[in-house]
Design an enzyme around this catalytic site. Structure first.
Site, PDB file in Angstrom:
ATOM      1  N   GLY A 181      51.437  52.772  15.455  1.00  0.00           N
ATOM      2  CA  GLY A 181      51.443  53.153  14.187  1.00  0.00           C
ATOM      3  C   GLY A 181      52.742  52.953  13.512  1.00  0.00           C
ATOM      4  NE  ARG A 208      45.977  37.296  22.036  1.00  0.00           N
ATOM      5  CZ  ARG A 208      46.911  36.564  22.173  1.00  0.00           C
ATOM      6  NH1 ARG A 208      48.128  36.475  21.556  1.00  0.00           N
ATOM      7  NH2 ARG A 208      46.825  35.776  23.102  1.00  0.00           N
ATOM      8  CB  ALA A 209      48.372  42.887  15.929  1.00  0.00           C
ATOM      9  CB  THR A 211      45.138  47.534  11.570  1.00  0.00           C
ATOM     10  OG1 THR A 211      45.613  48.493  12.414  1.00  0.00           O
ATOM     11  CG2 THR A 211      43.641  47.579  11.874  1.00  0.00           C
ATOM     12  CG  ASP A 269      42.769  55.785  16.240  1.00  0.00           C
ATOM     13  OD1 ASP A 269      42.041  56.215  17.179  1.00  0.00           O
ATOM     14  OD2 ASP A 269      43.964  55.512  16.161  1.00  0.00           O
ATOM     15  CE  LYS A 301      47.375  54.378  15.087  1.00  0.00           C
ATOM     16  NZ  LYS A 301      46.563  54.004  16.358  1.00  0.00           N
TER      17      LYS A 301
END
Lengths: 519, 519
Positions: A181, A208-209, A211, A269, A301
């Site tokens: 985040g 890997r990313a 979002t 999440d 987050k």
């Protein structure tokens, strides 16, 4: 008596981890079996079987009436060649659906229930709709602590599990992870070489990313190859004590990979899902000791100290039950870490810190030293409170840089591309002090520039919280490789500022004590 | 600056009420925009726009790199011809997603929240995953009574609404509905002609079967045309006071039609959703007075008297707030009603009752008279308690049969096909008394025979609860048109019996008082 026979056809549609089959509306089986769109069907060939969701097709160019089309996922999973005969019939609901319905009704699930659900998910027997139901049902009636333990255990059980004892004997296998985040938060690429230079085993696998504008694997890929077979990773870890590789090839938590495919579009999440996701992957990767970074801030987050403490306790409870040594650290998540956001810009920051470059971003250096110090204190020979000093000595002496270079060379060195040459600076519209930087908005703007797919794209921050600024002075710079990307990102930056400029007294409180050289 | 341009291509895939677009993996837009599979995209052409879920395609035969493929739903909704230029970009999440997240977190939603969600659902702006999240979130934290009122209002507001006052003036527009789950329960086809013969306006629109072996519209379609334009329906109702038509063409509750597409595969039908679904359709269809049948039994939708009473009170609360006169009747749902299950067999039962055939199933006759009597008591000129007798007089005198024939002729008479000529009888394996008949299992067996797609297929019950039976005696008969269907159904019947044969003392209790000639 046997079920009807159709010929397999591969349909080149990526249904993103959902098995989909395509039947022509005029297919005799559709009529005889009373299939409807979105029915779940069982496909069998050679004693192998998969469960898939049905899409009805009106175009014989996609599938003919005597064919069964399989999406890329379904084709790969069934594993028979085009033209192969297959039988299909109605799929019984996965046996764990009864437990899912009990969870939807608010009941507590036991170990066997969660194991059965996770097995069905990993075997791709859940449709996207059923996955969404599970994600919402476990989000809403937040899973209790025992349920999170069972969910984590179940996720580990269905995946591949690495074991480093053959390589390194009985010592700790350490790792560092952030719940995410915070853009630019590339501390792993500093913690790994510092800790490995101290002689601890730190075989880091990253994602890997999904979002975000860059994951650790995306940023490391700017400097070195990150897609390495497991055997090569083992050799590298034996030689250098560390690695910084992509974890996607290891199949560590396949149920989690599938759940993420609906959590991401739903934007859900929850604490229980986050804990199970992170700890299942770390334990499956063979880690015995983990330092966990929980940033807290208004656009992180986790948005309050109370929520951060609750999450920390949940991580600690589950880790303890699964035999993982965990040190969870709550950190300042009010703004991005370092200057760069995007693979190339973040790799530049990391290398400046390793090179003890005076221009290096000090917040990244301090945070990495703090986390590396906590990892080093897992070493039974290190006294409590000594870790930070040891980490700083390793970094200042150049030993961390040497270790990083060894890892890069071992994985396969790459020459970083330059930052995207098309630039635009976003400027302040008033005098004052930077009192807010929106992590979420900056991440979206950086993605618009093309990051992480375009490695050189991203955002470079020129000012941070508390810095004085005058109207017209640049706040941050966009980098892109394509004019259209730059224009998109610029439009988004102009629609709503990622920076707030105001009075110094409006600075958000730093939830986390202190800043400087903390242990 | 404008978004990239692609050429529309129609992709003949029925994605069942979800807008799906297909982009080639090599399409420049996929790379530039960072689209991933399951991303939501906004498609714009001619000032029109739709939101759709992205599937990535590797096969240029489905879409080429310069094309945008549209699923059948998406193509119909966008409404531009193949080859037409379109722009696409990232879709902002529908504005109501924030309210959905609040509901997932357990909050109570207000009228505006639910109106916004239902508008976005009706406009196909929700993905299947988001729909599933809404269904589970509103199932779990059962919607409170006010929320159900708001949900029902919102569903009515987004659909088409019929108004019969132009045809019939100010009198009541009556209807009768069952919450479902009981095979063979075709009382509407008796209630409508009885009530219409009494002179009340009863313009009944029904659904086709979704998961059952026959809906009223499927069974009526055996005797007459049921797909009629609204104007023709109005003429028929003016002439005969009633009709028995399919409601699907009227677009009465489009949001509900979309929600059902995920409720069905999830197997979720919670009280709040059921009430909103049924009452929104009835009010949109112009009904002012409704008799509602709530069957209760061990294999019915409602399994205890307490649950039936709770559901009844919820229906009454919502109906009262929306100005609908409701009389909810709890009925005996321990077993199917009548003998036949499947369109042709049920139509036979209905016509036997109307013809006062001594062979007619008495349970169907009694139940229909009871419900018709309750509808007739909506007539302000009828005294309470008189309805049943009036209904019986109308039926016994042949006036109900005459009215049914008038309705059939007006809608367009059809000659019923014979029952499926391939038959198999399932027999008892022990002596005793029939002590249980599983509604769910019989419905599945009947669907396996081919019902409702094959009108003559289905199950004919030869014995009912309480009947004495000897080992080897037939319990029920399967009818099919195709040998494969018969074999499937037979296999399912052999896997687990739909009948329990035991001792008379094991008969399940009849929750509902009495049986015979009740008012």
């Amino acid at each position: 008596m046997s079920a009807p026979v159709l010929a397999v056809r591969r349909v080149g549609i990526d249904t993103w981890r959902e098995n989909v089959v395509f039947l022509h509306r005029d297919c005799a089986v559709v009529r005889a079996e009373g299939f409807q769109a979105l029915s779940k069907v069982r496909v069998q060939a050679n004693g192998q079987g998969i469960v898939a969701v049905l899409n009805v097709v009106d175009d014989s160019c996609i599938v003919g009436p005597g064919e069964l089309g399989l999406s890329e996922d379904a084709f790969a999973r069934l594993g028979v060649p085009p033209g192969h005969p297959v039988h299909i019939d109605h799929a019984e609901p996965p046996s764990s659906i009864a437990a899912l319905h009990r969870k939807i009704a608010g009941e507590r699930l036991g170990r066997e229930d969660l194991a059965a659900i996770v097995q069905d998910i990993a075997a791709a027997r859940y449709s996207k709709i059923e996955l969404a139901a599970f994600v919402v049902a476990t989000n809403q009636f937040e899973l209790d602590r025992d349920e999170v333990v069972h969910l984590t255990e179940a996720m580990i059980a269905v995946g591949h599990r690495l074991d480093w004892r053959r390589q390194i004997g009985a010592g700790p296998v350490v790792d560092k992870h952030c719940i995410g985040g915070i853009p630019g938060n590339r501390t792993s690429m500093l913690v790994v070489p510092i800790v490995a230079a101290h002689g601890m085993t730190c075989p880091k696998t990253s994602s890997r990313a999904i979002t975000s504008p860059a994951g650790t694997a995306d940023t490391m890929a700017v400097l070195a190859d990150v897609e390495l077979p497991l055997q090569r990773l083992e050799e590298i870890v034996r030689a250098t004590h560390g690695c910084l590789a992509w974890g996607g090839t290891a199949d560590l938590s396949p149920a989690d990979d599938i759940l993420i495919s609906v959590e991401r579009p739903l934007g859900i999440d929850s604490p229980g899902q986050m804990v199970a996701s992170i700890l299942s992957k770390k334990i499956a990767a063979g880690s015995t000791h983990l330092v966990l970074d929980i940033p807290v801030g208004p656009t992180a987050k986790v948005r309050s100290m109370a929520a951060a403490q609750r999450l920390k306790r949940l991580f600690e409870f589950v880790a303890a039950h699964l035999g993982l040594h965990l040190d969870a650290v709550i950190t300042d998540g009010r703004q991005p870490i370092g200057r760069g956001i995007g693979p190339v810009l973040e790799a530049r920051d990391v290398m400046q810190v390793l090179q003890n470059d005076p221009a290096a971003p000090q917040d990244l250096r301090q945070k990495a030293l703090r986390l590396a110090g906590r990892v080093i204190e897992f070493d039974p020979d290190v006294r409590g409170g000594e870790g930070f000093r040891i980490a700083r000595d390793i970094l200042d002496s150049g030993r961390a840089l040497a270790c990083m270079n060894a890892i890069i060379d071992a994985q396969g060195r790459r020459t970083p591309p330059p930052p995207g040459e098309r630039v635009h600076e976003v400027c302040a519209t008033a005098d004052g002090v930077v009192t807010g930087i929106d992590n979420l908005r900056l991440a979206r703007i950086a993605r618009m520039t093309g990051a992480p797919q375009v490695a050189g794209a991203g955002v470079d921050l020129l000012l941070k919280l508390g810095d004085a600024v005058r109207a017209g002075q640049p706040l941050y710079r966009l980098h892109a490789s394509h004019e259209a990307d730059l224009a998109f990102a610029r439009r988004m930056a102009e629609e709503g500022s990622a920076y707030t400029v105001g009075d110094a007294k409006d600075l958000p409180p730093d939830f986390v004590t202190g800043g400087g050289d903390l242990g």
